[in-house]
Design an enzyme around this catalytic site. Sequence first.
Site, mmCIF file in Angstrom:
data_model
loop_
_atom_site.group_PDB
_atom_site.id
_atom_site.type_symbol
_atom_site.label_atom_id
_atom_site.label_comp_id
_atom_site.label_asym_id
_atom_site.label_seq_id
_atom_site.Cartn_x
_atom_site.Cartn_y
_atom_site.Cartn_z
ATOM 1 N N GLN A 23 -12.352 1.142 50.432
ATOM 2 C CA GLN A 23 -11.393 2.164 49.976
ATOM 3 C C GLN A 23 -10.531 2.587 51.160
ATOM 4 O O GLN A 23 -11.037 3.201 52.106
ATOM 5 C CB GLN A 23 -12.179 3.364 49.443
ATOM 6 C CG GLN A 23 -11.355 4.540 49.007
ATOM 7 C CD GLN A 23 -12.204 5.803 48.879
ATOM 8 O OE1 GLN A 23 -13.317 5.848 49.405
ATOM 9 N NE2 GLN A 23 -11.700 6.802 48.206
ATOM 10 N N GLU A 63 -16.120 21.911 52.575
ATOM 11 C CA GLU A 63 -15.101 22.964 52.485
ATOM 12 C C GLU A 63 -14.112 22.634 51.358
ATOM 13 O O GLU A 63 -13.727 23.508 50.574
ATOM 14 C CB GLU A 63 -14.343 23.111 53.824
ATOM 15 C CG GLU A 63 -15.146 23.710 54.958
ATOM 16 C CD GLU A 63 -16.089 22.720 55.628
ATOM 17 O OE1 GLU A 63 -15.965 21.501 55.373
ATOM 18 O OE2 GLU A 63 -16.963 23.161 56.390
ATOM 19 N N SER A 122 -8.150 7.230 53.758
ATOM 20 C CA SER A 122 -8.021 8.104 54.932
ATOM 21 C C SER A 122 -7.231 7.450 56.053
ATOM 22 O O SER A 122 -7.330 6.249 56.283
ATOM 23 C CB SER A 122 -9.408 8.469 55.470
ATOM 24 O OG SER A 122 -10.175 9.065 54.469
ATOM 25 N N GLU A 158 -15.734 8.562 42.854
ATOM 26 C CA GLU A 158 -16.415 8.625 44.148
ATOM 27 C C GLU A 158 -17.380 9.806 44.170
ATOM 28 O O GLU A 158 -18.524 9.689 44.591
ATOM 29 C CB GLU A 158 -15.393 8.771 45.278
ATOM 30 C CG GLU A 158 -16.039 8.895 46.660
ATOM 31 C CD GLU A 158 -15.005 8.910 47.783
ATOM 32 O OE1 GLU A 158 -13.861 9.338 47.535
ATOM 33 O OE2 GLU A 158 -15.355 8.500 48.893
HETATM 34 C C1 LIG Z 1 -19.537 8.157 56.493
HETATM 35 C C2 LIG Z 1 -18.111 8.248 56.091
HETATM 36 C C3 LIG Z 1 -17.562 7.262 55.317
HETATM 37 C C4 LIG Z 1 -16.228 7.345 54.934
HETATM 38 N N1 LIG Z 1 -15.719 6.305 54.205
HETATM 39 C C5 LIG Z 1 -14.415 6.337 53.858
HETATM 40 C C6 LIG Z 1 -13.836 5.238 53.154
HETATM 41 O O1 LIG Z 1 -14.517 4.243 52.846
HETATM 42 N N2 LIG Z 1 -12.538 5.286 52.862
HETATM 43 C C7 LIG Z 1 -11.747 6.346 53.179
HETATM 44 O O2 LIG Z 1 -10.573 6.328 52.838
HETATM 45 N N3 LIG Z 1 -12.246 7.420 53.872
HETATM 46 C C8 LIG Z 1 -13.570 7.424 54.223
HETATM 47 N N4 LIG Z 1 -14.104 8.467 54.924
HETATM 48 C C9 LIG Z 1 -13.213 9.528 55.380
HETATM 49 C C10 LIG Z 1 -13.433 10.855 54.679
HETATM 50 O O3 LIG Z 1 -12.941 10.818 53.371
HETATM 51 C C11 LIG Z 1 -12.753 11.913 55.540
HETATM 52 O O4 LIG Z 1 -13.460 11.958 56.766
HETATM 53 C C12 LIG Z 1 -12.771 13.270 54.895
HETATM 54 O O5 LIG Z 1 -11.964 13.295 53.752
HETATM 55 C C13 LIG Z 1 -12.302 14.373 55.872
HETATM 56 O O6 LIG Z 1 -11.097 14.018 56.454
HETATM 57 P P1 LIG Z 1 -10.905 14.089 58.046
HETATM 58 O O7 LIG Z 1 -12.069 13.359 58.675
HETATM 59 O O8 LIG Z 1 -9.547 13.602 58.363
HETATM 60 O O9 LIG Z 1 -11.074 15.601 58.417
HETATM 61 P P2 LIG Z 1 -9.949 16.750 58.299
HETATM 62 O O10 LIG Z 1 -9.273 16.640 56.975
HETATM 63 O O11 LIG Z 1 -9.089 16.678 59.517
HETATM 64 O O12 LIG Z 1 -10.838 18.054 58.301
HETATM 65 C C14 LIG Z 1 -11.339 18.632 59.516
HETATM 66 C C15 LIG Z 1 -12.081 19.911 59.149
HETATM 67 O O13 LIG Z 1 -11.163 20.846 58.548
HETATM 68 C C16 LIG Z 1 -11.650 21.258 57.273
HETATM 69 N N5 LIG Z 1 -10.516 21.417 56.350
HETATM 70 C C17 LIG Z 1 -9.474 20.558 56.186
HETATM 71 N N6 LIG Z 1 -8.636 21.011 55.244
HETATM 72 C C18 LIG Z 1 -9.161 22.170 54.775
HETATM 73 C C19 LIG Z 1 -8.766 23.103 53.784
HETATM 74 N N7 LIG Z 1 -7.635 22.934 53.072
HETATM 75 N N8 LIG Z 1 -9.558 24.193 53.554
HETATM 76 C C20 LIG Z 1 -10.704 24.369 54.269
HETATM 77 N N9 LIG Z 1 -11.131 23.515 55.251
HETATM 78 C C21 LIG Z 1 -10.365 22.433 55.485
HETATM 79 C C22 LIG Z 1 -12.548 20.137 56.803
HETATM 80 O O14 LIG Z 1 -13.497 20.585 55.855
HETATM 81 C C23 LIG Z 1 -13.199 19.703 58.107
HETATM 82 O O15 LIG Z 1 -14.280 20.542 58.423
HETATM 83 C C24 LIG Z 1 -15.440 8.431 55.319
HETATM 84 C C25 LIG Z 1 -15.996 9.454 56.100
HETATM 85 C C26 LIG Z 1 -17.307 9.370 56.495
HETATM 86 C C27 LIG Z 1 -17.886 10.461 57.336
#
Ligand SMILES: Cc1cc2nc3c(=O)[nH]c(=O)nc-3n(C[C@H](O)[C@H](O)[C@H](O)COP(=O)(O)OP(=O)(O)OC[C@H]3O[C@@H](n4cnc5c(N)ncnc54)[C@H](O)[C@@H]3O)c2cc1C
Length: 423
Positions: free
Chosen positions: A134, A391, A137, A252
């Site tokens: 997928q 969150e 991100s 998902e």
């Molecule tokens: C093990 C693992 C597997 C994954 N596999 C996939 C995959 O196969 N494909 C894929 O596309 N993605 C994948 N991901 C990515 C995952 O979907 C993202 O890590 C997740 O959506 C968070 O995005 P970010 O890491 O950019 O954090 P950010 O969006 O930058 O968030 C950082 C922090 O800010 C908080 N935050 C952000 N926005 C808000 C808001 N509006 N209100 C309150 N708090 C907020 C978040 O909760 C978090 O604590 C995977 C992640 C992990 C850990």
Amino acid sequence: MTAQAVSETPTLEDELRDWLGRELPDGWMEAVDAGDDGKFAEVRKELDYDSWCERLADAGWATPTWPAEYGAGRSLSPSEARPINEILAHYKVPRSYNIIGIGMGGPTVIEHGSEEMKKRLLAPIARGTEIWCQLFSEPSAGSDVAGLATRAVRDGDEWIVNGQKVWTTLAHIARWGMIIVRTNPDVPKHQGLSYFVVDMHAPGVTVKPLVQMTGDAEFNEVFFDEVRIPDSMRLGPEGEGWRVAITTLMNERVALSGAGSVGGDAVGGSPVSRLLDRHRPITDPVLRQRAAQAWMENRVIGLTNGRASAARKSGEAGPEGSVTKLFQAEFNQRLQELAIDLEGSDALAWAASGDRTALPGWVHTAEIDHGTVVAGFLRSRANTIEGGTSEIMRNILGERVLGLPKEPQVDREIPWKDVLRSG
Ligand SMILES: Cc1cc2nc3c(=O)[nH]c(=O)nc-3n(C[C@H](O)[C@H](O)[C@H](O)COP(=O)(O)OP(=O)(O)OC[C@H]3O[C@@H](n4cnc5c(N)ncnc54)[C@H](O)[C@@H]3O)c2cc1C
């Protein structure tokens, strides 16, 4: 027809049990029913995993809700599929680790794909012969995935894609990827997206594994450099990729919450009861209380999943997917911490396992040992991030279930190209 004749009509569950009895190695089902772990471990070695996944799919049991006409599935409703999945889980029947394909890719293709895509893509997903990933991100678009920057520009019957994705689970072994790209930067962010199935072997796709603290490398950075995708591989209309992505994201959450055919309660791949058996009797009163709490919470998850499947059956997409995704993630972290505390000082050292880069950690279904307990604990830290952070889940529940005011979104109505961003 007599009452006796009616009662003798074999049910789907009977059909599955008969099939398993014929297809699994001799003694498998008996060992499970007798709770004979030693015997089960012996019999387990006789099963060839890859060919088993193919046979399970060809018989339609791997994805029982998928339309049977595409070579995998039995066209069952979710409520009809539920006892099927329960029997498969009870007999510890190995399932394909193609969980992104089965949990999200297949359902998205079924809902939005062309007839040709369904014919070409569905059966190999269910058989596990074509792994899916997928590609949502990006380095600057995770929670706010609609803000993504990977661009696709049309060139005749093809699209040319440039950009970067990250955290892409299984990309290193994937044949196909679900990708959302920006096809129109001149409209607000949700409106300029399109959704494609991309060939991960296409020229210009570069996959770089990311090693995580468990030692596994289950996810990756993926770079797209002038990658061509045929327009025939588009899911949904141009510019409506966000709507298609919602289908994937809803599936998902169901898959990650354990309400789907994959997932569920697990410590290092083994059920809660197995953890409790390993440490019975628990004499420390605080640990005993935590164990009882874990057992109850596990039951609550099961019941909530039951409500979710009933809601889906009646055509309602209730909030249960988000509730159980949130609760399951935090529950699993509590459970893994309990497992570590029950292991005590033994959890400080463990034997190195073999090559763990080829498959994700949760695939390993070995007996509980220190290594699997510790790996489970370390891996569980990701539960509250993957598939939407806790969150974000709370935001969804607050806004859509409790009716609280929406959080301010200053960039929702302005063209994506005019939104201020770093980098
Ligand atoms: C093990 C693992 C597997 C994954 N596999 C996939 C995959 O196969 N494909 C894929 O596309 N993605 C994948 N991901 C990515 C995952 O979907 C993202 O890590 C997740 O959506 C968070 O995005 P970010 O890491 O950019 O954090 P950010 O969006 O930058 O968030 C950082 C922090 O800010 C908080 N935050 C952000 N926005 C808000 C808001 N509006 N209100 C309150 N708090 C907020 C978040 O909760 C978090 O604590 C995977 C992640 C992990 C850990």
